[in-house]
Design an enzyme around this catalytic site. Structure first.
Site: not given
Ligand code: G6P
Length: 614
Positions: A80, A494, A106-107, A2, A27, A491, A609, A510, A487
């Site tokens: 959100w 995501e 927010n929260g 949010c 976000r 990616k 985000k 394994h 990673e």
């Molecule tokens: C969310 C984002 C990711 C990010 C993670 C940790 O899941 O979508 O892209 O890596 O949070 O976020 P931070 O801001 O703590 O690196």
């Protein structure tokens, strides 16, 4: 997650609020709305609150807001969903029964159910299924001519986390906000004030900001603002100057933010290293650690706390610290550490790694460690973020604002910070001046190598077209390249929603090898060190079972190029630095697969985000 915007001043509030919400789109959200104080010209000219909300994109909200909507003070929100479905009614702002007070939140309000029952009992009728709506009714319940006093009285009932912003029709030009666990920033303009959850919402208007602390309440009018703490004492505000430029949050000719951020990496890595490489002493200059050399030297172990991509950077960092600086190091998922009753030892150095500096899991885990006497350094991108402020010291990675949900440039900047920290720790133990000098020279060359790796753009786009329609992928690497495989898989998941598993290449026999088939391609990261032969053996095992292999290896590695079905060369460098060159093709591959499949690259479904809830 949010987002909040707020504006009071001489300009048309609705425009500024919607424009601010647009900046917060990155976000992650599913609905949005604004509330504006508006003069009722048909009536007696008294002020009323106009609330407009829409499900979906900000573009839909913009359409719904009349171009001539008057009013100079208002609040806005991107939601959100947590409590209640994605509907127009559940979108914020929420209002009191008489419509005189509107809030955005927010929260999470943990005790909202009990509060709701109490308020319903006293005659309130609720419209939405959200936890947030109780705040509007509580403020209204306590309102007696002063919004700040009413909000403060309401806060006494609330359990949970919040960033709240509210307006009242009876107090023209005034916004009141409160923070506990969800960020709020005041933007100080000339004859106008802003309130937002994130500086990007106000960057187009002011760079003078005040970050609120937990427990603080703020009142804003066009020409002044006033902050008080949880003891009701006035707070002397510290005005910070944001160094981010507006350009940094524009797409600047790129199709989307993710593409822009991938291609920005030679510069963002350079920024992370700038002024921190001390060639005279073969050391790193990390001024913000707030630890004396003796204190740092006394640390016997390193523990990283992080989530998502930041955890992957932490895995690389720990591998470096253990193998080069010779300190035992482990990276742990923040969401796991917090609840397993961790042993916290004074001689362990804790590193809280977070791009946003607001991730709830990481923040709470870090607080748990601090509560037990641990020293926590932050490795953050966002200046003034909660983790940056609450950690005992740290390293800013200076990647600039990262807007795309999928993290790219922040990851490589976090890596840069880890290489610098590794050098510092190693030089305190058994790395010689000469070895340190070689390490620094290699680190200095990284932006150039990353630039060269980006030249494979077109080749990778062709490969993405060839492979994007596969349903499953394996990403495999060993040693330092194992976290890079994780990673790369993350990616792809995501942004293209393709199922991808990152695995340690030595571990495939394994279990995951059972997945290998002509329909399941494997992406191999082949290092140029002692693990090369072993990785090639794993590649052959996959090939022998009919699995297509895409290999990424040094441009000089003709043998790997010959074995693989498809080959992506990366510039040759010392294997200790290969995480930088290897992640680039993986970011590009995910990006082009998502484009090929027509996905929303910058705002993938269900993701946020900055995840400010557990
Ligand atoms: C969310 C984002 C990711 C990010 C993670 C940790 O899941 O979508 O892209 O890596 O949070 O976020 P931070 O801001 O703590 O690196």
């Amino acid at each position: 997650m949010c987002g909040i915007t707020g504006y009071t001043g001489p300009r048309q509030a609705s425009r500024i609020l919607v424009e601010g919400l647009k900046r917060l789109e990155y976000r992650g959200y599913d609905s949005a709305g604004i509330a504006v104080q508006q003069e009722n010209l048909a009536n007696d000219g008294s002020i009323e609150l106009t609330v407009i909300k829409q499900v979906g994109k900000i573009a839909a909200l913009r359409q719904a807001v009349p171009k001539d909507l008057a009013g100079h003070c208002g609040i806005g929100h991107t939601r959100w969903a947590t409590h209640g479905e994605v509907t127009q009614t559940n979108a914020h702002p929420h209002s009191s029964c008489d419509g005189r007070i509107s809030i955005v939140h927010n929260g999470i309000i943990e005790n909202y159910q009990a509060l709701k029952e109490m308020l319903e009992h006293s005659g309130c009728s609720f419209k939405s299924e959200t936890d947030s709506e109780v705040i509007a009714h509580l403020i209204s319940y306590h309102y007696d001519g002063d919004l700040e006093l009413a909000l403060k009285a309401a806060l006494k009932h609330l359990k949970g986390t919040f960033g709240i912003s509210c307006i009242c029709a009876d107090e023209p030009g005034r916004i009141v906000g409160a923070r506990n666990g969800s960020p709020l920033v005041v933007g100080v303009g000339e004859g106008e004030m802003f309130l937002a959850s994130d500086v990007t919402a106000m960057l187009a208007h002011t760079k003078r900001v005040v970050y609120l602390n937990d427990g603080e309440v703020v009142s804003l009018w066009p020409h002044e603002f006033r902050i008080s703490d949880s003891d009701d004492q006035a707070v002397d505000p510290k005005i910070d100057h944001v160094t981010w430029e507006l350009d940094a949050i524009e797409k600047e000719g790129f199709a989307c933010y993710m593409e822009k951020e991938i291609f920005e990496q030679p510069d963002s890595i350079e920024r992370a290293l700038k002024g921190r490489m001390d060639f005279e002493y073969s050391m790193a200059k990390l001024g913000g650690l707030n630890l004396s050399k003796k204190e740092l030297h006394a640390k016997q172990r390193v523990r990283v706390i992080a989530a998502g991509t930041s955890w992957h950077a932490g895995l690389v960092g720990c591998h470096l610290i253990e193998s080069i600086a010779r300190l035992p190091a482990l990276a742990e998922l923040a969401s796991e550490l917090r609840y397993r009753n961790p042993v916290v030892e004074p001689e362990t150095l804790y590193l809280s790694v977070s791009q946003s500096g607001e991730t709830a899991d990481t923040l709470y885990a870090m607080r748990e460690v601090q509560r037990r006497g641990g020293t926590v350094l932050g490795i953050c991108n966002v200046v003034g973020s909660t983790i940056a402020r609450e950690s005992d010291g740290g390293i800013y990675v200076h990647s600039g604002p990262e807007i795309a949900v999928a993290s790219t440039k922040a990851f490589t900047s976090q890596l840069a910070a880890f290489y610098l920290l590794t050098l510092s720790l190693a030089r305190m133990h058994d790395m010689s001046h000469h070895e340190g000098a070689v390490f620094l020279q290699q680190l200095r060359d990284i932006p150039g190598l990353v630039k060269k790796a980006l030249e494979q753009r077109d080749r990778i786009q062709v490969l993405a077209k060839k492979y994007a329609h596969n349903q499953d992928f394996l990403f495999l690497g060993r040693g330092l390249l194992y976290p890079i495989a994780l990673e790369g898989a993350l990616k792809l998941k995501e942004i293209s929603y393709i199922h991808a598993e990152g695995y340690a290449a030595g571990e495939i026999k394994h279990g995951p090898i059972a997945l290998v088939s002509p329909e399941t391609p494997s992406v191999f990261l082949v290092p140029n060190d002692h693990l090369r032969e072993k990785t090639i053996t794993n590649m052959k095992e996959i090939k022998a079972r009919g699995g297509p292999v895409i290999a990424i290896a040094s441009e000089k590695d003709t043998e790997v190029a010959a074995i693989a079905d498809d080959f992506i060369p990366v510039p040759d460098c010392d294997s200790r630095f290969q995480p930088f060159t290897m992640i680039i093709p993986l970011q590009l591959f995910a990006y082009f697969c998502a484009l090929e499949l027509g996905k929303d690259v910058d705002q993938p479904r269900n993701l946020a985000k900055s995840v400010t809830v557990e």
